[in-house]
Design a protein around this motif. Structure first.
Motif, PDB file in Angstrom:
ATOM      1  N   PRO A 153       0.823  -1.212   0.000  1.00  0.00           N
ATOM      2  CA  PRO A 153       0.000   0.000   0.000  1.00  0.00           C
ATOM      3  C   PRO A 153       0.857   1.262   0.000  1.00  0.00           C
ATOM      4  O   PRO A 153       1.981   1.267   0.519  1.00  0.00           O
ATOM      5  N   GLY A 154       0.338   2.329  -0.590  1.00  0.00           N
ATOM      6  CA  GLY A 154       1.065   3.595  -0.648  1.00  0.00           C
ATOM      7  C   GLY A 154       0.147   4.762  -0.388  1.00  0.00           C
ATOM      8  O   GLY A 154      -1.077   4.634  -0.332  1.00  0.00           O
ATOM      9  N   GLY A 155       0.756   5.925  -0.223  1.00  0.00           N
ATOM     10  CA  GLY A 155      -0.007   7.153  -0.024  1.00  0.00           C
ATOM     11  C   GLY A 155      -0.621   7.275   1.358  1.00  0.00           C
ATOM     12  O   GLY A 155      -1.582   8.019   1.537  1.00  0.00           O
ATOM     13  N   GLY A 156      -0.075   6.552   2.338  1.00  0.00           N
ATOM     14  CA  GLY A 156      -0.670   6.587   3.675  1.00  0.00           C
ATOM     15  C   GLY A 156      -1.954   5.779   3.756  1.00  0.00           C
ATOM     16  O   GLY A 156      -2.799   6.028   4.618  1.00  0.00           O
ATOM     17  N   HIS A 157      -2.095   4.784   2.870  1.00  0.00           N
ATOM     18  CA  HIS A 157      -3.322   3.997   2.776  1.00  0.00           C
ATOM     19  C   HIS A 157      -3.713   3.357   4.104  1.00  0.00           C
ATOM     20  O   HIS A 157      -4.881   3.414   4.522  1.00  0.00           O
ATOM     21  N   LEU A 158      -2.746   2.769   4.798  1.00  0.00           N
ATOM     22  CA  LEU A 158      -3.039   2.095   6.063  1.00  0.00           C
ATOM     23  C   LEU A 158      -3.504   3.091   7.117  1.00  0.00           C
ATOM     24  O   LEU A 158      -4.412   2.808   7.909  1.00  0.00           O
ATOM     25  N   SER A 159      -2.897   4.270   7.123  1.00  0.00           N
ATOM     26  CA  SER A 159      -3.304   5.303   8.074  1.00  0.00           C
ATOM     27  C   SER A 159      -4.707   5.811   7.771  1.00  0.00           C
ATOM     28  O   SER A 159      -5.525   5.993   8.685  1.00  0.00           O
ATOM     29  N   LEU A 160      -5.003   6.032   6.496  1.00  0.00           N
ATOM     30  CA  LEU A 160      -6.330   6.511   6.103  1.00  0.00           C
ATOM     31  C   LEU A 160      -7.406   5.503   6.493  1.00  0.00           C
ATOM     32  O   LEU A 160      -8.457   5.873   7.025  1.00  0.00           O
ATOM     33  N   LEU A 161      -7.145   4.225   6.217  1.00  0.00           N
ATOM     34  CA  LEU A 161      -8.094   3.195   6.620  1.00  0.00           C
ATOM     35  C   LEU A 161      -8.201   3.100   8.134  1.00  0.00           C
ATOM     36  O   LEU A 161      -9.298   3.017   8.694  1.00  0.00           O
ATOM     37  N   GLY A 162      -7.053   3.129   8.798  1.00  0.00           N
ATOM     38  CA  GLY A 162      -7.023   2.939  10.240  1.00  0.00           C
ATOM     39  C   GLY A 162      -7.791   3.990  11.002  1.00  0.00           C
ATOM     40  O   GLY A 162      -8.479   3.684  11.978  1.00  0.00           O
ATOM     41  N   ARG A 163      -7.697   5.241  10.565  1.00  0.00           N
ATOM     42  CA  ARG A 163      -8.402   6.282  11.305  1.00  0.00           C
ATOM     43  C   ARG A 163      -9.911   6.194  11.082  1.00  0.00           C
ATOM     44  O   ARG A 163     -10.685   6.720  11.884  1.00  0.00           O
ATOM     45  N   ALA A 164     -10.320   5.495  10.019  1.00  0.00           N
ATOM     46  CA  ALA A 164     -11.748   5.348   9.738  1.00  0.00           C
ATOM     47  C   ALA A 164     -12.347   4.101  10.375  1.00  0.00           C
ATOM     48  O   ALA A 164     -13.459   4.145  10.908  1.00  0.00           O
ATOM     49  N   VAL A 165     -11.619   2.972  10.320  1.00  0.00           N
ATOM     50  CA  VAL A 165     -12.227   1.705  10.739  1.00  0.00           C
ATOM     51  C   VAL A 165     -11.409   0.912  11.754  1.00  0.00           C
ATOM     52  O   VAL A 165     -11.831  -0.162  12.172  1.00  0.00           O
ATOM     53  N   GLY A 166     -10.249   1.423  12.167  1.00  0.00           N
ATOM     54  CA  GLY A 166      -9.472   0.715  13.179  1.00  0.00           C
ATOM     55  C   GLY A 166      -8.605  -0.413  12.615  1.00  0.00           C
ATOM     56  O   GLY A 166      -8.588  -0.682  11.414  1.00  0.00           O
ATOM     57  N   TRP A 167      -7.912  -1.070  13.535  1.00  0.00           N
ATOM     58  CA  TRP A 167      -6.902  -2.059  13.173  1.00  0.00           C
ATOM     59  C   TRP A 167      -7.476  -3.263  12.435  1.00  0.00           C
ATOM     60  O   TRP A 167      -7.019  -3.621  11.352  1.00  0.00           O
ATOM     61  N   SER A 168      -8.470  -3.916  12.997  1.00  0.00           N
ATOM     62  CA  SER A 168      -8.949  -5.186  12.448  1.00  0.00           C
ATOM     63  C   SER A 168      -9.464  -5.035  11.019  1.00  0.00           C
ATOM     64  O   SER A 168      -9.120  -5.823  10.134  1.00  0.00           O
ATOM     65  N   GLU A 169     -10.298  -4.025  10.789  1.00  0.00           N
ATOM     66  CA  GLU A 169     -10.846  -3.847   9.453  1.00  0.00           C
ATOM     67  C   GLU A 169      -9.767  -3.420   8.466  1.00  0.00           C
ATOM     68  O   GLU A 169      -9.794  -3.808   7.295  1.00  0.00           O
ATOM     69  N   THR A 170      -8.788  -2.633   8.941  1.00  0.00           N
ATOM     70  CA  THR A 170      -7.679  -2.239   8.073  1.00  0.00           C
ATOM     71  C   THR A 170      -6.896  -3.459   7.613  1.00  0.00           C
ATOM     72  O   THR A 170      -6.578  -3.596   6.419  1.00  0.00           O
ATOM     73  N   ILE A 171      -6.593  -4.363   8.525  1.00  0.00           N
ATOM     74  CA  ILE A 171      -5.845  -5.566   8.160  1.00  0.00           C
ATOM     75  C   ILE A 171      -6.697  -6.498   7.300  1.00  0.00           C
ATOM     76  O   ILE A 171      -6.203  -7.142   6.368  1.00  0.00           O
ATOM     77  N   ALA A 172      -7.990  -6.547   7.578  1.00  0.00           N
ATOM     78  CA  ALA A 172      -8.874  -7.368   6.745  1.00  0.00           C
ATOM     79  C   ALA A 172      -8.829  -6.897   5.291  1.00  0.00           C
ATOM     80  O   ALA A 172      -8.792  -7.713   4.364  1.00  0.00           O
ATOM     81  N   MET A 173      -8.813  -5.587   5.099  1.00  0.00           N
ATOM     82  CA  MET A 173      -8.836  -5.054   3.745  1.00  0.00           C
ATOM     83  C   MET A 173      -7.451  -5.045   3.103  1.00  0.00           C
ATOM     84  O   MET A 173      -7.272  -5.511   1.977  1.00  0.00           O
ATOM     85  N   ALA A 174      -6.462  -4.522   3.827  1.00  0.00           N
ATOM     86  CA  ALA A 174      -5.132  -4.362   3.235  1.00  0.00           C
ATOM     87  C   ALA A 174      -4.282  -5.622   3.339  1.00  0.00           C
ATOM     88  O   ALA A 174      -3.430  -5.876   2.476  1.00  0.00           O
ATOM     89  N   GLY A 175      -4.492  -6.402   4.399  1.00  0.00           N
ATOM     90  CA  GLY A 175      -3.668  -7.592   4.612  1.00  0.00           C
ATOM     91  C   GLY A 175      -4.282  -8.880   4.120  1.00  0.00           C
ATOM     92  O   GLY A 175      -3.561  -9.814   3.741  1.00  0.00           O
TER      93      GLY A 175
END
Length: 267
Positions: A153-175
């Motif tokens: 991921p690039g452009g701060g993608h993990l941070s953008l997702l994380g501030r919206a949906v938290g750790w678990s959903e971020t990893i579900a989507m990005a990981g």
């Protein structure tokens, strides 16, 4: 009202902008490639942001797209060119240009809304997440997309997702590569609202009324929100002081007589 069409060298109009009664609208217009963000489009997004920052009559920004798909990410032709030598100055410049387009949207001085139909993937999801509110249609697909392309991921993608949906959903989507429908995105707080395509325009009109009625106040509210909520967020006691001076400014501007149910006194 002004409408500007930004033309590329092939005669197309990859970006449309409109400034009308306090609202600035940017429309991605590259439907043939599912509105993938090219370098030219990224540059034009920055120009649009410059105009919004200069024009203090603008109180809200709306980002949408022509066709039935919001944005499929960065243009794969640019990604391919950069992958030939990813650490070269040219590749870094390409990547940085795409990053800047949604970073500038995310740091606008007025609240912004993205309208996602069809789908948003990769950098396209970053663009939508960079706005303050995302409105989606039920059948839209929100997809991190980087894993499927075999890149980080690039452009701060993990941070953008994380501030919206938290750790678990971020990893579900990005990981794990899980995507969300529009309805799921709204249920999880990734999107502000999920409405039928026919109802999107009416909702946007309702949302921008207050923000565009008093753009100066709107800009100050957003500035305070960024200072208080971050990231990182500040303490409640600090938030009191952030808001104190600005609220006093707004009260002085309003004046004593404006509070009267009979309105200001007239001579």
């Amino acid at each position: 009202m002004t409408i500007e069409e930004t033309h590329d060298s092939s005669g197309g109009c990859p970006v449309l902008t409109q400034f009308d009664t306090g609202t600035a609208r940017l429309t991605l217009n590259n439907a043939r490639r599912k509105n993938a963000i090219s370098l030219d489009m990224a540059a034009r997004i920055v120009v649009f942001c410059d105009e919004v920052e200069r024009d203090d009559t603008i109180g809200a920004v709306v980002i949408d797209a022509v066709g039935d798909y919001f944005c499929s990410g960065a243009d794969t032709r640019d990604l391919a060119a950069s992958s030939a030598n990813a650490s070269s100055p040219e590749a870094v410049a390409r990547t940085s240009a795409i990053y800047e387009s949604f970073v500038r949207i995310g740091t606008l001085p007025v609240p912004s809304i993205s309208l996602v139909t069809g789908g948003a993937v990769g950098a396209g999801l970053n663009l939508a997440l960079a706005t303050d509110l995302m409105i989606v249609t039920p059948d839209a697909e929100l997809d991190s997309g980087f894993l499927a392309r075999g890149i980080h991921p690039g452009g701060g993608h993990l941070s953008l997702l994380g501030r919206a949906v938290g750790w678990s959903e971020t990893i579900a989507m990005a990981g794990f590569g899980r995507s969300l429908t529009g309805k799921e995105a709204a249920d999880r707080g990734l999107a502000y609202a999920c409405v039928a395509a026919a109802d999107v325009a009416a909702l946007v009109d309702q949302l921008v009324v207050a923000a565009t009625t008093d753009p100066e106040l709107t800009r100050r509210v957003l500035r305070s929100a960024r200072l208080e909520l971050g990231p990182p967020a500040i303490s409640w006691s600090s938030a009191l002081e952030v808001e104190r001076g600005v609220q006093m400014w707004s009260m002085s501007r309003k004046g004593e007589q404006a509070w009267s149910p009979r309105g200001p006194k007239t001579k």
